[in-house]
Design a protein around this motif. Structure first.
Motif, PDB file in Angstrom:
ATOM      1  N   HIS A 145     -19.234  -8.204 -19.638  1.00 53.33           N
ATOM      2  CA  HIS A 145     -19.406  -7.896 -18.215  1.00 53.33           C
ATOM      3  C   HIS A 145     -20.660  -7.069 -18.014  1.00 53.33           C
ATOM      4  O   HIS A 145     -20.693  -5.876 -18.340  1.00 53.33           O
ATOM      5  CB  HIS A 145     -18.192  -7.137 -17.673  1.00 53.33           C
ATOM      6  N   VAL A 146     -21.699  -7.703 -17.460  1.00 48.04           N
ATOM      7  CA  VAL A 146     -22.960  -7.002 -17.188  1.00 48.04           C
ATOM      8  C   VAL A 146     -23.440  -7.344 -15.786  1.00 48.04           C
ATOM      9  O   VAL A 146     -23.053  -8.362 -15.195  1.00 48.04           O
ATOM     10  CB  VAL A 146     -24.061  -7.365 -18.205  1.00 48.04           C
ATOM     11  N   HIS A 147     -24.314  -6.456 -15.274  1.00 50.12           N
ATOM     12  CA  HIS A 147     -25.007  -6.695 -14.004  1.00 50.12           C
ATOM     13  C   HIS A 147     -26.486  -6.367 -14.219  1.00 50.12           C
ATOM     14  O   HIS A 147     -27.014  -5.419 -13.642  1.00 50.12           O
ATOM     15  CB  HIS A 147     -24.441  -5.813 -12.891  1.00 50.12           C
ATOM     16  N   ILE A 148     -27.144  -7.134 -15.052  1.00 52.05           N
ATOM     17  CA  ILE A 148     -28.541  -6.813 -15.372  1.00 52.05           C
ATOM     18  C   ILE A 148     -29.525  -7.380 -14.356  1.00 52.05           C
ATOM     19  O   ILE A 148     -30.736  -7.217 -14.503  1.00 52.05           O
ATOM     20  CB  ILE A 148     -28.920  -7.261 -16.807  1.00 52.05           C
ATOM     21  N   ASN A 149     -29.012  -8.025 -13.301  1.00 51.61           N
ATOM     22  CA  ASN A 149     -29.876  -8.417 -12.186  1.00 51.61           C
ATOM     23  C   ASN A 149     -30.122  -7.250 -11.232  1.00 51.61           C
ATOM     24  O   ASN A 149     -30.993  -7.341 -10.361  1.00 51.61           O
ATOM     25  CB  ASN A 149     -29.250  -9.573 -11.410  1.00 51.61           C
ATOM     26  N   PHE A 150     -29.387  -6.159 -11.386  1.00 52.17           N
ATOM     27  CA  PHE A 150     -29.551  -5.026 -10.481  1.00 52.17           C
ATOM     28  C   PHE A 150     -30.936  -4.401 -10.664  1.00 52.17           C
ATOM     29  O   PHE A 150     -31.541  -4.489 -11.741  1.00 52.17           O
ATOM     30  CB  PHE A 150     -28.460  -3.989 -10.728  1.00 52.17           C
TER      31      PHE A 150
ATOM     32  N   VAL B 175     -27.282 -15.565 -22.321  1.00 50.06           N
ATOM     33  CA  VAL B 175     -26.561 -15.147 -21.115  1.00 50.06           C
ATOM     34  C   VAL B 175     -25.830 -16.335 -20.497  1.00 50.06           C
ATOM     35  O   VAL B 175     -26.437 -17.347 -20.142  1.00 50.06           O
ATOM     36  CB  VAL B 175     -27.513 -14.522 -20.083  1.00 50.06           C
ATOM     37  N   SER B 176     -24.507 -16.196 -20.362  1.00 51.45           N
ATOM     38  CA  SER B 176     -23.694 -17.079 -19.529  1.00 51.45           C
ATOM     39  C   SER B 176     -23.295 -16.269 -18.296  1.00 51.45           C
ATOM     40  O   SER B 176     -23.472 -15.052 -18.263  1.00 51.45           O
ATOM     41  CB  SER B 176     -22.463 -17.559 -20.290  1.00 51.45           C
TER      42      SER B 176
ATOM     43  N   PRO C 133     -22.080 -14.602  -4.046  1.00 56.48           N
ATOM     44  CA  PRO C 133     -22.810 -15.840  -4.340  1.00 56.48           C
ATOM     45  C   PRO C 133     -24.291 -15.748  -3.968  1.00 56.48           C
ATOM     46  O   PRO C 133     -25.092 -16.543  -4.459  1.00 56.48           O
ATOM     47  CB  PRO C 133     -22.072 -16.900  -3.509  1.00 56.48           C
ATOM     48  N   ASP C 134     -24.663 -14.775  -3.141  1.00 57.09           N
ATOM     49  CA  ASP C 134     -26.080 -14.581  -2.823  1.00 57.09           C
ATOM     50  C   ASP C 134     -26.902 -14.194  -4.052  1.00 57.09           C
ATOM     51  O   ASP C 134     -28.128 -14.338  -4.048  1.00 57.09           O
ATOM     52  CB  ASP C 134     -26.245 -13.500  -1.748  1.00 57.09           C
ATOM     53  N   GLU C 135     -26.224 -13.685  -5.092  1.00 60.62           N
ATOM     54  CA  GLU C 135     -26.914 -13.302  -6.335  1.00 60.62           C
ATOM     55  C   GLU C 135     -27.176 -14.478  -7.266  1.00 60.62           C
ATOM     56  O   GLU C 135     -27.850 -14.320  -8.287  1.00 60.62           O
ATOM     57  CB  GLU C 135     -26.052 -12.313  -7.135  1.00 60.62           C
ATOM     58  N   PHE C 136     -26.610 -15.617  -6.965  1.00 61.01           N
ATOM     59  CA  PHE C 136     -26.541 -16.705  -7.940  1.00 61.01           C
ATOM     60  C   PHE C 136     -27.910 -17.084  -8.490  1.00 61.01           C
ATOM     61  O   PHE C 136     -28.078 -17.248  -9.704  1.00 61.01           O
ATOM     62  CB  PHE C 136     -25.860 -17.918  -7.309  1.00 61.01           C
ATOM     63  N   ASN C 137     -28.901 -17.221  -7.622  1.00 65.72           N
ATOM     64  CA  ASN C 137     -30.237 -17.629  -8.085  1.00 65.72           C
ATOM     65  C   ASN C 137     -30.853 -16.580  -9.008  1.00 65.72           C
ATOM     66  O   ASN C 137     -31.515 -16.917 -10.001  1.00 65.72           O
ATOM     67  CB  ASN C 137     -31.153 -17.894  -6.897  1.00 65.72           C
ATOM     68  N   GLN C 138     -30.638 -15.297  -8.700  1.00 61.27           N
ATOM     69  CA  GLN C 138     -31.134 -14.228  -9.568  1.00 61.27           C
ATOM     70  C   GLN C 138     -30.521 -14.326 -10.955  1.00 61.27           C
ATOM     71  O   GLN C 138     -31.214 -14.198 -11.972  1.00 61.27           O
ATOM     72  CB  GLN C 138     -30.782 -12.860  -8.991  1.00 61.27           C
ATOM     73  N   ILE C 139     -29.219 -14.534 -10.991  1.00 61.08           N
ATOM     74  CA  ILE C 139     -28.511 -14.579 -12.269  1.00 61.08           C
ATOM     75  C   ILE C 139     -28.924 -15.824 -13.056  1.00 61.08           C
ATOM     76  O   ILE C 139     -29.109 -15.771 -14.281  1.00 61.08           O
ATOM     77  CB  ILE C 139     -26.992 -14.519 -12.039  1.00 61.08           C
ATOM     78  N   GLN C 140     -29.079 -16.936 -12.373  1.00 61.41           N
ATOM     79  CA  GLN C 140     -29.581 -18.146 -13.031  1.00 61.41           C
ATOM     80  C   GLN C 140     -30.934 -17.895 -13.687  1.00 61.41           C
ATOM     81  O   GLN C 140     -31.183 -18.341 -14.811  1.00 61.41           O
ATOM     82  CB  GLN C 140     -29.731 -19.282 -12.021  1.00 61.41           C
ATOM     83  N   ALA C 141     -31.806 -17.198 -12.986  1.00 65.09           N
ATOM     84  CA  ALA C 141     -33.147 -16.933 -13.513  1.00 65.09           C
ATOM     85  C   ALA C 141     -33.078 -16.089 -14.776  1.00 65.09           C
ATOM     86  O   ALA C 141     -33.859 -16.301 -15.720  1.00 65.09           O
ATOM     87  CB  ALA C 141     -33.998 -16.245 -12.447  1.00 65.09           C
ATOM     88  N   ILE C 142     -32.146 -15.133 -14.820  1.00 63.71           N
ATOM     89  CA  ILE C 142     -31.974 -14.318 -16.025  1.00 63.71           C
ATOM     90  C   ILE C 142     -31.480 -15.189 -17.178  1.00 63.71           C
ATOM     91  O   ILE C 142     -31.954 -15.070 -18.318  1.00 63.71           O
ATOM     92  CB  ILE C 142     -31.020 -13.146 -15.745  1.00 63.71           C
ATOM     93  N   ALA C 143     -30.541 -16.093 -16.899  1.00 61.99           N
ATOM     94  CA  ALA C 143     -30.046 -16.992 -17.946  1.00 61.99           C
ATOM     95  C   ALA C 143     -31.132 -17.958 -18.409  1.00 61.99           C
ATOM     96  O   ALA C 143     -31.164 -18.347 -19.577  1.00 61.99           O
ATOM     97  CB  ALA C 143     -28.818 -17.752 -17.443  1.00 61.99           C
TER      98      ALA C 143
ATOM     99  N   ASP D 291     -23.799 -25.642 -12.227  1.00 61.52           N
ATOM    100  CA  ASP D 291     -24.489 -25.183 -13.435  1.00 61.52           C
ATOM    101  C   ASP D 291     -23.476 -25.045 -14.564  1.00 61.52           C
ATOM    102  O   ASP D 291     -22.493 -24.310 -14.438  1.00 61.52           O
ATOM    103  CB  ASP D 291     -25.162 -23.833 -13.168  1.00 61.52           C
ATOM    104  N   GLN D 292     -23.717 -25.742 -15.670  1.00 60.97           N
ATOM    105  CA  GLN D 292     -22.766 -25.730 -16.778  1.00 60.97           C
ATOM    106  C   GLN D 292     -22.691 -24.383 -17.479  1.00 60.97           C
ATOM    107  O   GLN D 292     -21.788 -24.148 -18.294  1.00 60.97           O
ATOM    108  CB  GLN D 292     -23.118 -26.820 -17.792  1.00 60.97           C
ATOM    109  N   ARG D 293     -23.626 -23.479 -17.176  1.00 62.31           N
ATOM    110  CA  ARG D 293     -23.574 -22.148 -17.763  1.00 62.31           C
ATOM    111  C   ARG D 293     -22.594 -21.218 -17.050  1.00 62.31           C
ATOM    112  O   ARG D 293     -22.357 -20.095 -17.512  1.00 62.31           O
ATOM    113  CB  ARG D 293     -24.973 -21.538 -17.780  1.00 62.31           C
ATOM    114  N   VAL D 294     -22.014 -21.669 -15.941  1.00 61.54           N
ATOM    115  CA  VAL D 294     -20.972 -20.894 -15.270  1.00 61.54           C
ATOM    116  C   VAL D 294     -19.690 -20.980 -16.100  1.00 61.54           C
ATOM    117  O   VAL D 294     -19.156 -22.068 -16.319  1.00 61.54           O
ATOM    118  CB  VAL D 294     -20.711 -21.411 -13.845  1.00 61.54           C
TER     119      VAL D 294
END
Length: 264
Positions: A7-12, A57-58, A41-51, A90-93
């Motif tokens: 459990h991380v929030h490294i997009n912050f 990162v999943s 869900p507004d974070e989704f693109n940010q998290i995808q970019a980190i992955a 996204d299969q990484r979800v």
């Protein structure tokens, strides 16, 4: 030795200036996989970019119970539709969440429960686990899980009680419901006596570790920004409480994380 920070929030914004160095430190401490949680869900693109940047990162997609729109406007079923669509995209979800209930900071119980039930049903329809946030809401969380499980007894909800801080009785409730229990830096705090007892009773095949970074840095990093590398300190503390060696604890929790989140 390998560890999974579940459990991380490294997009912050806390990590905007030095995320590459943060990654070097987590790899240096044996953290080979991360599960990135999602508060909106507004974070989704940010998290995808980190992955995209870090293949270890999943991630999840969901709506946190303290979301400002949820607590002012109520639950919007269109948000639930969006969560499901993004999860499929996204299969990484690997999970839905974080979702759940938080009655410590909010009185909007009805909206929270609606949102929680919707996301649990989405998780079941997609055969994904849920990442559950529960603060001052153990009884209600248990009741919701029991209700949703009763709708489809052949397919009970799978998931994890994240950043767990409950007492042994509450811990047993969720173990009995089939949940995994994930301990964060809170378990390293000297006065967390009930939590220490909880850490001793979780079956070895239901145990996970996390940081919930950037929050709740463990001792000896308390008061600083938390980061994935520090999950090592959580694992050390849980191993000591359970009177097992660190390598064994790391092997158990890593295996559990791979199983729950179907990590490759």
């Amino acid at each position: 030795m390998q560890l999974v920070d579940t459990h991380v929030h490294i997009n912050f914004k806390d990590f905007q200036s030095d995320l590459e160095a943060v990654r070097d430190r987590w790899l240096g401490n044996g953290v080979t996989r991360l599960v990135h949680s999602c508060v909106s869900p507004d974070e989704f693109n940010q998290i995808q970019a980190i992955a995209d940047q870090f293949p270890e990162v999943s991630f999840a997609v969901g709506l946190h119970p303290l979301d400002k729109n949820l607590n002012t406007l109520g639950w919007n079923p269109e948000v639930g539709d969006r969560i499901k669509s993004l999860a499929i995209s996204d299969q990484r979800v690997v999970a839905i969440g974080e979702t759940g209930l938080d009655f410590f900071k909010s009185d909007s119980k009805t909206a929270q429960i609606e949102a929680f039930k919707s996301q649990l049903r989405t998780a079941r329809s997609l055969n994904l686990p849920v990442i559950i946030h529960s603060r001052e809401a153990s009884v209600a969380t248990r009741e919701v899980l029991q209700e949703i499980n009763a709708e489809s007894p052949q397919q009970p909800i799978r998931g994890v009680m994240h950043c767990w801080a409950g007492n042994p009785e509450e811990t047993q409730w969720f173990v009995d419901l089939g949940m995994y229990i994930s301990f964060s830096g809170v378990v390293t705090f000297k006065n967390a006596h009930d939590l220490h007892e909880s850490a001793k009773i979780v079956p070895s095949d239901r145990l996970l570790v996390e940081t919930d970074c950037p929050f709740l840095a463990p001792i000896p990093k308390r008061g600083k920004r938390n980061e994935p590398a520090y999950v090592l300190h959580v694992a050390e503390s849980v191993a000591k409480l359970r009177e097992v060696d660190l390598d064994s604890l790391a092997l158990e929790t890593t295996s559990n994380a791979f199983k729950l989140f179907s990590l490759s």
